[in-house]
Write a protein that holds these residues in place. Structure first.
Motif, PDB file in Angstrom:
ATOM      1  N   THR A 125       0.824  -1.213   0.000  1.00 14.31           N
ATOM      2  CA  THR A 125       0.000   0.000   0.000  1.00 14.31           C
ATOM      3  C   THR A 125       0.856   1.260   0.000  1.00 14.31           C
ATOM      4  O   THR A 125       0.346   2.364   0.106  1.00 14.31           O
ATOM      5  CB  THR A 125      -0.896   0.034   1.251  1.00 14.31           C
ATOM      6  N   THR A 126       2.164   1.090  -0.085  1.00 15.27           N
ATOM      7  CA  THR A 126       3.061   2.236   0.033  1.00 15.27           C
ATOM      8  C   THR A 126       3.029   3.071  -1.262  1.00 15.27           C
ATOM      9  O   THR A 126       2.662   2.578  -2.316  1.00 15.27           O
ATOM     10  CB  THR A 126       4.488   1.725   0.353  1.00 15.27           C
ATOM     11  N   PRO A 127       3.415   4.338  -1.198  1.00 11.38           N
ATOM     12  CA  PRO A 127       3.475   5.138  -2.435  1.00 11.38           C
ATOM     13  C   PRO A 127       4.486   4.554  -3.430  1.00 11.38           C
ATOM     14  O   PRO A 127       5.503   3.976  -3.024  1.00 11.38           O
ATOM     15  CB  PRO A 127       3.923   6.519  -1.960  1.00 11.38           C
ATOM     16  N   LEU A 128       4.215   4.739  -4.717  1.00 17.28           N
ATOM     17  CA  LEU A 128       5.060   4.141  -5.753  1.00 17.28           C
ATOM     18  C   LEU A 128       6.532   4.488  -5.584  1.00 17.28           C
ATOM     19  O   LEU A 128       7.396   3.612  -5.697  1.00 17.28           O
ATOM     20  CB  LEU A 128       4.587   4.585  -7.146  1.00 17.28           C
ATOM     21  N   ARG A 129       6.854   5.754  -5.329  1.00 16.66           N
ATOM     22  CA  ARG A 129       8.264   6.124  -5.214  1.00 16.66           C
ATOM     23  C   ARG A 129       8.932   5.360  -4.065  1.00 16.66           C
ATOM     24  O   ARG A 129      10.057   4.859  -4.204  1.00 16.66           O
ATOM     25  CB  ARG A 129       8.411   7.641  -5.004  1.00 16.66           C
ATOM     26  N   SER A 130       8.237   5.217  -2.937  1.00 17.72           N
ATOM     27  CA  SER A 130       8.798   4.466  -1.815  1.00 17.72           C
ATOM     28  C   SER A 130       8.961   2.989  -2.177  1.00 17.72           C
ATOM     29  O   SER A 130       9.957   2.349  -1.804  1.00 17.72           O
ATOM     30  CB  SER A 130       7.897   4.598  -0.584  1.00 17.72           C
ATOM     31  N   TRP A 131       7.990   2.461  -2.893  1.00 23.94           N
ATOM     32  CA  TRP A 131       8.051   1.048  -3.316  1.00 23.94           C
ATOM     33  C   TRP A 131       9.288   0.815  -4.186  1.00 23.94           C
ATOM     34  O   TRP A 131      10.031  -0.160  -4.013  1.00 23.94           O
ATOM     35  CB  TRP A 131       6.771   0.699  -4.082  1.00 23.94           C
ATOM     36  N   LEU A 132       9.530   1.731  -5.106  1.00 24.22           N
ATOM     37  CA  LEU A 132      10.664   1.564  -6.027  1.00 24.22           C
ATOM     38  C   LEU A 132      12.013   1.692  -5.316  1.00 24.22           C
ATOM     39  O   LEU A 132      13.005   1.110  -5.758  1.00 24.22           O
ATOM     40  CB  LEU A 132      10.580   2.578  -7.161  1.00 24.22           C
ATOM     41  N   LEU A 133      12.057   2.442  -4.212  1.00 25.60           N
ATOM     42  CA  LEU A 133      13.322   2.589  -3.484  1.00 25.60           C
ATOM     43  C   LEU A 133      13.618   1.385  -2.596  1.00 25.60           C
ATOM     44  O   LEU A 133      14.737   1.236  -2.110  1.00 25.60           O
ATOM     45  CB  LEU A 133      13.295   3.851  -2.609  1.00 25.60           C
ATOM     46  N   ASP A 134      12.615   0.543  -2.359  1.00 29.95           N
ATOM     47  CA  ASP A 134      12.797  -0.627  -1.493  1.00 29.95           C
ATOM     48  C   ASP A 134      13.523  -1.711  -2.285  1.00 29.95           C
ATOM     49  O   ASP A 134      12.963  -2.328  -3.196  1.00 29.95           O
ATOM     50  CB  ASP A 134      11.428  -1.111  -1.014  1.00 29.95           C
ATOM     51  N   ARG A 155      14.261  -4.631  -1.666  1.00 36.82           N
ATOM     52  CA  ARG A 155      13.693  -5.990  -1.601  1.00 36.82           C
ATOM     53  C   ARG A 155      12.643  -6.207  -2.682  1.00 36.82           C
ATOM     54  O   ARG A 155      12.268  -7.340  -2.991  1.00 36.82           O
ATOM     55  CB  ARG A 155      13.061  -6.232  -0.226  1.00 36.82           C
ATOM     56  N   ARG A 156      12.152  -5.114  -3.256  1.00 35.83           N
ATOM     57  CA  ARG A 156      11.138  -5.203  -4.302  1.00 35.83           C
ATOM     58  C   ARG A 156      11.788  -5.361  -5.666  1.00 35.83           C
ATOM     59  O   ARG A 156      11.475  -6.274  -6.422  1.00 35.83           O
ATOM     60  CB  ARG A 156      10.267  -3.948  -4.284  1.00 35.83           C
ATOM     61  N   VAL A 157      12.637  -4.399  -5.997  1.00 34.18           N
ATOM     62  CA  VAL A 157      13.443  -4.426  -7.221  1.00 34.18           C
ATOM     63  C   VAL A 157      14.815  -3.895  -6.826  1.00 34.18           C
ATOM     64  O   VAL A 157      14.899  -2.940  -6.060  1.00 34.18           O
ATOM     65  CB  VAL A 157      12.857  -3.514  -8.325  1.00 34.18           C
ATOM     66  N   ALA A 158      15.875  -4.497  -7.321  1.00 31.32           N
ATOM     67  CA  ALA A 158      17.225  -4.127  -6.900  1.00 31.32           C
ATOM     68  C   ALA A 158      17.864  -3.150  -7.877  1.00 31.32           C
ATOM     69  O   ALA A 158      18.068  -3.500  -9.040  1.00 31.32           O
ATOM     70  CB  ALA A 158      18.099  -5.376  -6.769  1.00 31.32           C
ATOM     71  N   GLY A 159      18.146  -1.945  -7.409  1.00 35.42           N
ATOM     72  CA  GLY A 159      18.947  -1.048  -8.228  1.00 35.42           C
ATOM     73  C   GLY A 159      18.346   0.301  -8.552  1.00 35.42           C
ATOM     74  O   GLY A 159      19.033   1.176  -9.069  1.00 35.42           O
ATOM     75  N   VAL A 160      17.049   0.466  -8.280  1.00 33.28           N
ATOM     76  CA  VAL A 160      16.405   1.756  -8.568  1.00 33.28           C
ATOM     77  C   VAL A 160      16.561   2.663  -7.360  1.00 33.28           C
ATOM     78  O   VAL A 160      16.294   2.253  -6.236  1.00 33.28           O
ATOM     79  CB  VAL A 160      14.909   1.572  -8.895  1.00 33.28           C
ATOM     80  N   GLY A 161      16.986   3.892  -7.581  1.00 34.39           N
ATOM     81  CA  GLY A 161      17.096   4.898  -6.532  1.00 34.39           C
ATOM     82  C   GLY A 161      16.210   6.091  -6.853  1.00 34.39           C
ATOM     83  O   GLY A 161      15.327   6.010  -7.717  1.00 34.39           O
ATOM     84  N   ASN A 162      16.435   7.184  -6.178  1.00 37.08           N
ATOM     85  CA  ASN A 162      15.485   8.299  -6.273  1.00 37.08           C
ATOM     86  C   ASN A 162      15.437   8.932  -7.659  1.00 37.08           C
ATOM     87  O   ASN A 162      14.372   9.331  -8.123  1.00 37.08           O
ATOM     88  CB  ASN A 162      15.816   9.357  -5.217  1.00 37.08           C
ATOM     89  N   ILE A 163      16.570   9.037  -8.324  1.00 34.78           N
ATOM     90  CA  ILE A 163      16.552   9.651  -9.663  1.00 34.78           C
ATOM     91  C   ILE A 163      15.698   8.801 -10.608  1.00 34.78           C
ATOM     92  O   ILE A 163      14.736   9.298 -11.224  1.00 34.78           O
ATOM     93  CB  ILE A 163      17.971   9.763 -10.250  1.00 34.78           C
ATOM     94  N   TYR A 164      16.050   7.531 -10.728  1.00 39.32           N
ATOM     95  CA  TYR A 164      15.383   6.712 -11.748  1.00 39.32           C
ATOM     96  C   TYR A 164      13.972   6.314 -11.341  1.00 39.32           C
ATOM     97  O   TYR A 164      13.137   6.050 -12.223  1.00 39.32           O
ATOM     98  CB  TYR A 164      16.262   5.514 -12.112  1.00 39.32           C
ATOM     99  N   ALA A 165      13.669   6.319 -10.047  1.00 39.00           N
ATOM    100  CA  ALA A 165      12.277   6.111  -9.621  1.00 39.00           C
ATOM    101  C   ALA A 165      11.400   7.245 -10.141  1.00 39.00           C
ATOM    102  O   ALA A 165      10.305   7.019 -10.677  1.00 39.00           O
ATOM    103  CB  ALA A 165      12.196   6.024  -8.096  1.00 39.00           C
ATOM    104  N   ASN A 166      11.882   8.463  -9.998  1.00 37.62           N
ATOM    105  CA  ASN A 166      11.116   9.616 -10.487  1.00 37.62           C
ATOM    106  C   ASN A 166      11.014   9.613 -12.008  1.00 37.62           C
ATOM    107  O   ASN A 166       9.961   9.908 -12.565  1.00 37.62           O
ATOM    108  CB  ASN A 166      11.761  10.923 -10.002  1.00 37.62           C
ATOM    109  N   GLU A 167      12.109   9.300 -12.672  1.00 37.53           N
ATOM    110  CA  GLU A 167      12.109   9.280 -14.136  1.00 37.53           C
ATOM    111  C   GLU A 167      11.179   8.187 -14.671  1.00 37.53           C
ATOM    112  O   GLU A 167      10.441   8.395 -15.641  1.00 37.53           O
ATOM    113  CB  GLU A 167      13.529   9.060 -14.651  1.00 37.53           C
ATOM    114  N   ALA A 168      11.201   7.025 -14.033  1.00 38.63           N
ATOM    115  CA  ALA A 168      10.354   5.917 -14.487  1.00 38.63           C
ATOM    116  C   ALA A 168       8.870   6.242 -14.271  1.00 38.63           C
ATOM    117  O   ALA A 168       8.028   5.956 -15.130  1.00 38.63           O
ATOM    118  CB  ALA A 168      10.732   4.624 -13.770  1.00 38.63           C
TER     119      ALA A 168
END
Length: 276
Positions: free
Chosen positions: A156-165, A167-180
DNA sequence: CGTGCCCCCTGTCAGC
DNA sequence: TGCTGACAGGGGGCAC
């Protein structure tokens, strides 16, 4: 700082110069980046051969003998720099650890202004456990749109927080989470369980596209990031929303908005990425 | 367990 | 100038 494209670029740059090199001596300047006492760390590496250089998520993985590995998490400002035997040019400003190599191969320097990075030594089983705790590689075969959708549904977490985790997907940080999120036209604040199958497909494509583009550009240098050769990455000029508050959206010209979510910035277009 | 907030550390920049 | 506060690519720990 460095996310998957930056780690991948560093790994590629280290591969030829470092593979097969033997560690002659380890010089620890800041022991707080190590996973154990400096003398122990140095002793375990002395005489070791770097058998291969790889990456897992945002982490560099250097294989040593006996299936041991050194994992380097670069934190926000970490660099792995090659330094030639001639030691030409200015010395590094914030070295934390030097790996002096045998046979006139120069040295590998772990450099880190903020020292949020960590160097750790893993046995084969420790590495397997650690790797299994991370999510799939977003550019690998396990990362499918269907698997992504299942993962999004389970939180239920916000998408940006989900992408930074990681354990969910390995390698996405704040720049590419926002870009994606921008490329997928999804509000980064959207709760992930509200996203439908089409949104998951768009996000899947967007994540892979932006990571591949950034690797092609040798990563994003905003401030600290450098390749192993000390070069800047070229992707900053191609960022669509990250760091561009007030600039026109590249798709609709509406000004890009900056907000703070969980103490970190998000950038998005309120027209192209409508609130859910 | 999942979620969100604070903190680790140093440097830079905007505003007063 | 110089001071102060906000902010920076990450992630571990802790309280709820």
């Amino acid at each position: 700082m460095p996310e998957l494209p930056e780690a991948e670029t560093i790994a590629r740059g280290l591969r030829d110069p470092v593979t097969g090199a033997t560690v002659d001596r380890v010089e620890v300047v800041h022991a707080d980046v190590l996973d154990r006492e400096a003398g122990d760390f140095s002793a375990r590496l002395r005489g070791a051969v770097f058998e291969s250089v790889g990456r897992r998520g945002k982490n560099l993985v250097l294989r040593l003998g006996d299936s041991r590995r050194m994992v380097v998490n670069l934190g926000m400002s970490g660099r792995l720099l090659l330094r030639g035997p001639g030691a030409s040019g200015a010395p590094p400003t914030h070295p934390a650890v030097y790996f002096h190599l045998e046979g006139g191969r120069g040295s590998l320097v772990y450099h880190d202004v903020r020292r949020f990075g960590h160097l750790s030594l893993h046995s084969a089983s420790e590495y397997a456990t650690w790797s299994a705790s991370l999510g799939p590689e977003p550019l690998g075969p396990e990362f499918t749109a269907a698997a992504l959708q299942r993962g999004l549904q389970s939180s239920t977490t916000p998408l940006r927080s989900w992408l930074l985790d990681q354990r969910r997907v390995a390698g996405v940080g704040n720049i590419y989470a926002n870009e994606a999120a921008f490329l997928a036209r999804i509000d980064p604040r959207a709760r992930t369980h509200t996203l439908d199958a089409d949104a998951a497909r768009r996000l899947h494509r967007a994540i892979r596209r932006v990571l591949r583009e950034a690797i092609d550009a040798r990563g994003t240098t905003l401030r600290d990031y450098r390749t192993a050769q000390g070069w800047k990455g070229e992707y900053a000029a191609k960022l669509r929303v990250y760091g561009r508050a007030g600039e026109p959206c590249p798709r609709c010209a509406e000004p890009i908005v900056r907000e703070v979510l969980s103490n970190r910035s998000i950038f998005f277009c309120s027209r192209c990425q409508p609130a859910p």
